[in-house]
Design a protein around this motif. Structure first.
Motif: not given
Length: 313
Positions: A139, A144-145, A150, A160, A162, A164-166
């Motif tokens: 993690s 993301f940031e 990333t 960038r 994401r 944890y969204m893909e």
């Protein structure tokens, strides 16, 4: 004659009583944690609505296959978890075996004992790291940031991701994490098998003019086939089971990753935690065990056909 043989067997047993005494704690633990819980499989055919009445006094499901019907009929989440479990375990077995073999062969080519021990220890170390810690590492790299991976992608492409969204990225991510964690452990097993190969075979191959690559291809790999088959059969026996700690902690149980990362073990956990339906959870585990048992039998028979004497039984 029969009485004499029986007396010899009894004397042999009492003569080796120290070995049996050493094995007794292991047998007791195996019985307590592997055989006694089998009585709970009856829950797969019951409808538990009142926990106070216990397992055996709970009413039977009507019909008896009700929990299995709820599991498979009209339950896309369960079917998706089953598909993900099979797919990820297939990746782990196939790619992981190739990587472990390559790593073991590389270790075998290191001639200095100090560097050989050092590289083996470094590759073996991730096996002892908790999946909770691994999840924190992953993690941290994929944030993301602030994630290092990333930021690296951002410096190259200007974008960038994401993660944890893909969900599409995660089969490759989980494969890399699993290889990093278990590759060294499996390589040590293959390296131990390589060390048991008769050195005279390599000497004969060298006299015949074989290069190191040819020796590996025609001597080492054929003699490793029985070990590969045994480890593969053992892995197939758990192909319906996923490493719950790995999948739960690395993905952080993010719902957006369920399409590719929700496996049967995490599905059972959520079903038990949210609905408290012990019957469906037990039915899922029972189904896993039956399918795994059938796959072990089939793969063992195939192993006997591929190479005689290389099967487990």
């Amino acid at each position: 004659m029969t009485d004499k043989l029986n007396r010899k067997k009894i004397r042999r047993i009492f003569g080796d009583w120290q070995l049996y005494a050493m094995a007794l704690p292991c047998v007791a633990l195996l019985f307590a944690f592997a055989y006694m819980p089998m009585g709970g499989l009856i829950l797969a055919f019951k409808r538990v609505t009142d926990f106070s009445v216990g397992i055996f006094r709970s009413p039977w499901a009507d019909p008896w296959y009700r929990n299995f019907e709820l599991l498979f009929r009209g339950n896309p989440a369960a079917l998706s978890a089953m598909r993900n479990t099979l797919f990820m375990n297939f990746l782990f077995i196939s790619v992981g075996t190739v990587f472990a073999l390559a790593l073991a062969l590389s270790f075998n080519e290191i001639r200095r004992p100090f560097y050989k021990r050092l590289t083996q220890s470094i590759s073996f170390l991730p096996y002892f790291i908790s999946t909770v810690v691994i999840g924190i590492f992953v993690s941290g790299m994929l944030a993301f940031e602030t994630g290092s991976v990333t930021n690296l992608i951002h410096s190259i492409t200007g974008e960038r991701i994401r993660f944890y969204m893909e969900p599409g990225y995660w089969p490759g991510i989980m494969l890399a994490v699993n290889i990093w964690r278990l590759g060294g452990f499996n390589a040590i097993i293959y390296l131990a098998a390589i060390s048991g190969i008769d050195p005279q075979l390599y000497e004969a191959a060298e006299i015949d003019g074989a290069s190191r690559m040819q020796q590996t291809w025609h001597v080492t790999l054929p003699l490793l086939v029985p070990t590969i088959i045994i480890l593969t059969i053992l892995a197939i026996g758990r192909i319906m089971n996923a490493d719950f700690g790995l999948f739960f902690n690395v993905t952080r149980d993010v719902a957006s990753l369920y399409p590719t990362m929700d496996v049967l073990d995490t599905y059972i956990y959520r079903a038990l935690r949210r609905s408290g339906d012990i019957g469906i959870s037990t039915a899922t585990g029972f189904f896993q065990s039956v399918v795994s048992f059938a796959l072990v039998i089939v793969s063992n028979k195939l192993a006997n056909k591929i190479e005689k004497g290389s099967a487990l039984f």
